[in-house]
Design a protein around this motif. Sequence first.
Motif, mmCIF file in Angstrom:
data_model
loop_
_atom_site.group_PDB
_atom_site.id
_atom_site.type_symbol
_atom_site.label_atom_id
_atom_site.label_comp_id
_atom_site.label_asym_id
_atom_site.label_seq_id
_atom_site.Cartn_x
_atom_site.Cartn_y
_atom_site.Cartn_z
ATOM 1 N N ALA A 14 0.681 -1.284 0.352
ATOM 2 C CA ALA A 14 -0.013 -0.039 0.099
ATOM 3 C C ALA A 14 0.841 1.330 -0.158
ATOM 4 O O ALA A 14 1.968 1.069 0.296
ATOM 5 N N ALA A 15 0.319 2.583 -0.323
ATOM 6 C CA ALA A 15 1.149 3.652 -0.142
ATOM 7 C C ALA A 15 1.501 3.801 1.111
ATOM 8 O O ALA A 15 1.062 3.717 2.080
ATOM 9 N N GLY A 16 3.005 4.344 1.055
ATOM 10 C CA GLY A 16 3.438 4.541 2.204
ATOM 11 C C GLY A 16 4.244 3.322 2.878
ATOM 12 O O GLY A 16 5.050 3.260 4.041
ATOM 13 N N GLU A 17 4.083 2.061 2.495
ATOM 14 C CA GLU A 17 4.293 0.978 3.198
ATOM 15 C C GLU A 17 5.943 0.491 2.742
ATOM 16 O O GLU A 17 6.247 0.847 1.515
ATOM 17 N N LYS A 18 6.540 0.092 3.663
ATOM 18 C CA LYS A 18 8.050 -0.175 3.447
ATOM 19 C C LYS A 18 8.025 -1.756 2.514
ATOM 20 O O LYS A 18 7.174 -2.634 2.829
ATOM 21 N N LEU A 19 8.865 -1.589 1.716
ATOM 22 C CA LEU A 19 9.301 -2.873 0.872
ATOM 23 C C LEU A 19 10.037 -3.655 1.503
ATOM 24 O O LEU A 19 10.705 -3.344 2.611
ATOM 25 N N PRO A 20 10.073 -5.213 1.034
ATOM 26 C CA PRO A 20 10.958 -6.062 1.513
ATOM 27 C C PRO A 20 12.297 -5.468 1.677
ATOM 28 O O PRO A 20 12.835 -4.786 0.766
ATOM 29 N N SER A 21 13.239 -5.916 2.639
ATOM 30 C CA SER A 21 14.592 -5.668 2.649
ATOM 31 C C SER A 21 15.291 -6.154 1.395
ATOM 32 O O SER A 21 14.948 -7.259 0.669
ATOM 33 N N VAL A 22 16.408 -5.278 1.221
ATOM 34 C CA VAL A 22 17.350 -5.909 -0.055
ATOM 35 C C VAL A 22 17.635 -7.371 0.105
ATOM 36 O O VAL A 22 17.248 -8.012 -0.851
ATOM 37 N N ARG A 23 18.223 -7.718 1.284
ATOM 38 C CA ARG A 23 18.677 -9.191 1.340
ATOM 39 C C ARG A 23 17.291 -10.123 1.463
ATOM 40 O O ARG A 23 17.445 -11.146 0.808
ATOM 41 N N GLY A 24 16.156 -9.821 2.070
ATOM 42 C CA GLY A 24 15.116 -10.817 2.056
ATOM 43 C C GLY A 24 14.501 -10.782 0.820
ATOM 44 O O GLY A 24 14.195 -12.024 0.490
ATOM 45 N N PHE A 25 14.325 -9.632 -0.073
ATOM 46 C CA PHE A 25 13.864 -9.774 -1.421
ATOM 47 C C PHE A 25 14.722 -10.737 -2.168
ATOM 48 O O PHE A 25 14.233 -11.374 -3.080
ATOM 49 N N ALA A 27 16.801 -13.068 -1.544
ATOM 50 C CA ALA A 27 16.564 -14.483 -1.266
ATOM 51 C C ALA A 27 15.264 -15.079 -1.583
ATOM 52 O O ALA A 27 15.266 -16.141 -2.415
ATOM 53 N N GLU A 28 14.225 -14.296 -1.414
ATOM 54 C CA GLU A 28 12.939 -14.462 -2.101
ATOM 55 C C GLU A 28 12.869 -14.649 -3.647
ATOM 56 O O GLU A 28 12.356 -15.721 -4.207
ATOM 57 N N MET A 29 13.454 -13.915 -4.190
ATOM 58 C CA MET A 29 13.629 -13.787 -5.824
ATOM 59 C C MET A 29 14.951 -14.537 -6.422
ATOM 60 O O MET A 29 14.613 -14.858 -7.596
ATOM 61 N N CYS A 30 15.431 -15.319 -5.522
ATOM 62 C CA CYS A 30 16.591 -16.018 -6.035
ATOM 63 C C CYS A 30 17.605 -15.242 -6.969
ATOM 64 O O CYS A 30 17.916 -15.681 -8.160
ATOM 65 N N VAL A 31 17.818 -14.113 -6.417
ATOM 66 C CA VAL A 31 18.754 -13.098 -7.219
ATOM 67 C C VAL A 31 19.905 -12.567 -6.384
ATOM 68 O O VAL A 31 19.583 -12.867 -5.236
ATOM 69 N N SER A 32 20.890 -11.961 -6.611
ATOM 70 C CA SER A 32 21.792 -11.377 -5.851
ATOM 71 C C SER A 32 21.043 -9.905 -5.141
ATOM 72 O O SER A 32 20.306 -9.436 -5.834
ATOM 73 N N PRO A 33 21.925 -9.640 -3.970
ATOM 74 C CA PRO A 33 21.189 -8.409 -3.516
ATOM 75 C C PRO A 33 21.492 -7.134 -4.366
ATOM 76 O O PRO A 33 20.867 -6.263 -4.415
ATOM 77 N N SER A 34 22.751 -7.250 -5.158
ATOM 78 C CA SER A 34 23.076 -5.976 -6.001
ATOM 79 C C SER A 34 21.784 -5.805 -7.026
ATOM 80 O O SER A 34 21.481 -4.884 -7.697
ATOM 81 N N THR A 35 21.203 -7.142 -7.454
ATOM 82 C CA THR A 35 20.224 -6.938 -8.500
ATOM 83 C C THR A 35 18.918 -6.299 -7.848
ATOM 84 O O THR A 35 18.252 -5.325 -8.526
ATOM 85 N N VAL A 36 18.688 -6.408 -6.654
ATOM 86 C CA VAL A 36 17.453 -5.864 -5.811
ATOM 87 C C VAL A 36 17.875 -4.212 -5.636
ATOM 88 O O VAL A 36 16.764 -3.554 -6.092
ATOM 89 N N VAL A 37 19.086 -4.085 -5.392
ATOM 90 C CA VAL A 37 19.556 -2.576 -5.258
ATOM 91 C C VAL A 37 19.218 -1.856 -6.497
ATOM 92 O O VAL A 37 18.595 -0.824 -6.467
#
Length: 454
Positions: A14-25, A27-37
Amino acid sequence: MDEIRRRMAARTLAAGEKLPSVRGFAAEMCVSPSTVVEAYDRLAAEGLIRSRPGAGFFVAGALPPMLLAEVEPRLEREFDPFWVSRQSLDAGPDVLRPGCGWLPADWMPHASLRKALRGLSRADDAILADYGPTRGLLALRRLLARQLAAEGVAAGADQILLTGSGTQALDLLCRFFLQPGDTVLLDDPCYFNFQALLRAHRVRIVSVPWTPSGPDIARFEAAVATHRPRLYVTNSAIHNPTGATLSPPVAHRILTTAAAADMTIVEDDIFADFEPEPSTRLAALDGLARVVRIGSFSKTLSASVRVGYIAARGDWIEGLVDLQVATSFGGASPLAAELVHAMLSDGSYRKHMAALRTRLARRRKETIAALAEFGVEPWTLPRGGFTLWCRLPDGQDAADMARTALRQGVVLAPGNVFSVARTAPAMMRFNVAQMDPKVLDVLRAMPGLRPGQA
């Protein structure tokens, strides 16, 4: 980036809601943290999210209007339940619709409907002009209570709520039981509008493979234990699209599992009257303790006279009455309810359904024989109803067939429309009552689907 956009469209972010953390997301998406950044940086550059140093990333500003077609990743339109529904509903008189989910107009009891309309034309002015009672026409609810009792479902008229349609009944129950982000369990395959409606309620869908005797019970129990669904939505009798029938042992284990997990079951029984005799019903075995029964008359009487119903525990009905008043200021149209009551109570409905079951049994046999010419075989033999869930010959793709048929003025329903997990590319649902001979001509012209493959 696409996943974040999807979650925003679905309102799980929702508007104003925090996104998943870089490391958590990552791991969830099976990509590197740099890709999420990089993905977050690009979304921030587009103005969709914003960074708060030391706190993380947050959804920026107001969200755009929710488009249901964008709640999930875009699929080819043949795989989209909205596409199938809209093509079937909007089709002109020259378009053939063996993929639709209703009977042809000339199969419906028009004489009975016209008689009921003539009688209603002489009704009191209040019936023609006023709102109806909050629970719906009492005479129709009493009649439904008697019908349910004959099936072993004990429900008084005060435990029945009339709604504008079967779909509205399910929508009302979703509003009553669910919050965005809740999990709902569906059969795979299942009626495709279950998926479409649940998408609008922004819930998570988990599916369990369906067998000729009901859901794969080991997978069902595992899914309930793992995902803790709030609801399970199913057809027990003449399952849509497969035509299969729930067996008593499977029904018992479903109810035992639901009780242990405090899960509510919505049993859509819209095809009940197509059965030659009643089969196992979750609502009857459960006594409406945690099973809610819904139904309507659009498949048997008229899709133009829309009346649905909910049978449930009395305390739930009380809450549903308030919710229906809040969302539609009443449920079923008094006019429609009076029409349905008149048609159900004059004796003509029983004769109509008896004739319809006989006619459909003959048409099923004819359609099975005709499709066998192309190597198309039914997955199971239904006890009743008007649909066949069929397996195409090896190497045939149902979506390709649907594309080709549409160019020839024929709307088909490819298997993956019904499959949450998209595991039915070689399956097709055929409506035997809509199988005009021209449909077979179109099939004969299909590349790779030639006569004599059986």
